[in-house]
Design a protein around this motif. Structure first.
Motif, PDB file in Angstrom:
ATOM      1  N   ASN A 122       0.800  -1.221   0.000  1.00  0.00           N
ATOM      2  CA  ASN A 122       0.000   0.000   0.000  1.00  0.00           C
ATOM      3  C   ASN A 122       0.837   1.276   0.000  1.00  0.00           C
ATOM      4  O   ASN A 122       0.305   2.364   0.087  1.00  0.00           O
ATOM      5  CB  ASN A 122      -0.971   0.003   1.183  1.00  0.00           C
ATOM      6  CG  ASN A 122      -0.270   0.034   2.526  1.00  0.00           C
ATOM      7  OD1 ASN A 122       0.953  -0.064   2.607  1.00  0.00           O
ATOM      8  ND2 ASN A 122      -1.046   0.166   3.591  1.00  0.00           N
ATOM      9  N   VAL A 123       2.168   1.136  -0.100  1.00  0.00           N
ATOM     10  CA  VAL A 123       3.054   2.294  -0.142  1.00  0.00           C
ATOM     11  C   VAL A 123       3.969   2.159  -1.362  1.00  0.00           C
ATOM     12  O   VAL A 123       4.623   1.134  -1.544  1.00  0.00           O
ATOM     13  CB  VAL A 123       3.909   2.412   1.134  1.00  0.00           C
ATOM     14  CG1 VAL A 123       4.878   3.585   1.031  1.00  0.00           C
ATOM     15  CG2 VAL A 123       3.032   2.546   2.366  1.00  0.00           C
ATOM     16  N   GLU A 124       3.981   3.185  -2.189  1.00  0.00           N
ATOM     17  CA  GLU A 124       4.904   3.233  -3.335  1.00  0.00           C
ATOM     18  C   GLU A 124       6.056   4.162  -2.965  1.00  0.00           C
ATOM     19  O   GLU A 124       5.913   5.377  -2.980  1.00  0.00           O
ATOM     20  CB  GLU A 124       4.184   3.726  -4.589  1.00  0.00           C
ATOM     21  CG  GLU A 124       3.133   2.760  -5.076  1.00  0.00           C
ATOM     22  CD  GLU A 124       2.333   3.288  -6.258  1.00  0.00           C
ATOM     23  OE1 GLU A 124       2.365   4.508  -6.516  1.00  0.00           O
ATOM     24  OE2 GLU A 124       1.676   2.472  -6.919  1.00  0.00           O
ATOM     25  N   ASN A 125       7.185   3.578  -2.594  1.00  0.00           N
ATOM     26  CA  ASN A 125       8.363   4.374  -2.263  1.00  0.00           C
ATOM     27  C   ASN A 125       8.944   4.991  -3.534  1.00  0.00           C
ATOM     28  O   ASN A 125       9.466   6.098  -3.507  1.00  0.00           O
ATOM     29  CB  ASN A 125       9.411   3.501  -1.566  1.00  0.00           C
ATOM     30  CG  ASN A 125       8.835   2.844  -0.337  1.00  0.00           C
ATOM     31  OD1 ASN A 125       8.275   3.494   0.526  1.00  0.00           O
ATOM     32  ND2 ASN A 125       8.933   1.532  -0.274  1.00  0.00           N
ATOM     33  N   SER A 126       8.846   4.250  -4.633  1.00  0.00           N
ATOM     34  CA  SER A 126       9.272   4.722  -5.946  1.00  0.00           C
ATOM     35  C   SER A 126       8.512   3.923  -7.000  1.00  0.00           C
ATOM     36  O   SER A 126       8.496   2.699  -6.953  1.00  0.00           O
ATOM     37  CB  SER A 126      10.779   4.521  -6.119  1.00  0.00           C
ATOM     38  OG  SER A 126      11.175   4.834  -7.434  1.00  0.00           O
TER      39      SER A 126
END
Length: 163
Positions: free
Chosen positions: A52-56
């Motif tokens: 659920n998190v797009e760091n890049s």
């Protein structure tokens, strides 16, 4: 023979079996995903990990809204894929794998001898070739009901097109 013109500074020559072409450096597809909450699993079933998190994600290979467990390969080529998962303490065997569609590419796992500490599993794979449109997932298999640890750095999936 066919002669190619020289490329410009900062370009590299690429081919996926057809005519080679010069492409700019920095056009390599890459992503780095994570999950900041716990995820529970049913015993005896391969289950896709959600991210659920797009760091890049400069090439939009992933969505946190729909099908958050998968990455869709945007450009055919050679990819390096890596994943990390941290499970909450238990003595049961756990596995993680990288899959393309329903085909396992590589897996890692083990028993957790000490039910006090979390079990951390890491897997990396340099795939010979991934086709544009292929779906890549990270999946977990547990021998008893289990939970992945949530929070920064506990679950991660990253990839990089090498050529």
């Amino acid at each position: 023979p066919t002669w190619l013109s020289l490329g410009s500074s900062g370009q590299r020559l690429e081919s996926s079996g057809g005519v080679p072409t010069w492409v700019a450096q920095g056009s390599t597809n890459n992503w780095s995903l994570s999950h900041n909450a716990t995820q529970s699993f049913t015993s005896g079933v391969w289950t896709a990990l959600n991210f659920n998190v797009e760091n890049s994600d400069p090439d939009n290979v992933h969505s946190t809204v729909a099908n958050s467990s998968r990455v869709i390969i945007p450009t055919s080529g050679v990819y390096e894929l890596s994943a990390f998962a941290q499970f909450q303490p238990s003595t049961f065997t756990k596995f993680i794998r990288i899959a393309e569609g329903t085909t396992e590419l590589i897996s890692a796992g083990g028993a957790q001898p000490d039910p006090i500490d979390d079990l951390r599993l890491f897997v990396t794979f340099q795939r010979t070739f991934a086709t544009s449109g292929s779906t890549i997932t990270i999946e977990a298999f547990v021998r008893a009901v289990s939970t992945l640890v949530g929070g920064a750095g506990a679950i991660a999936f990253w990839g990089n097109r090498l050529s």
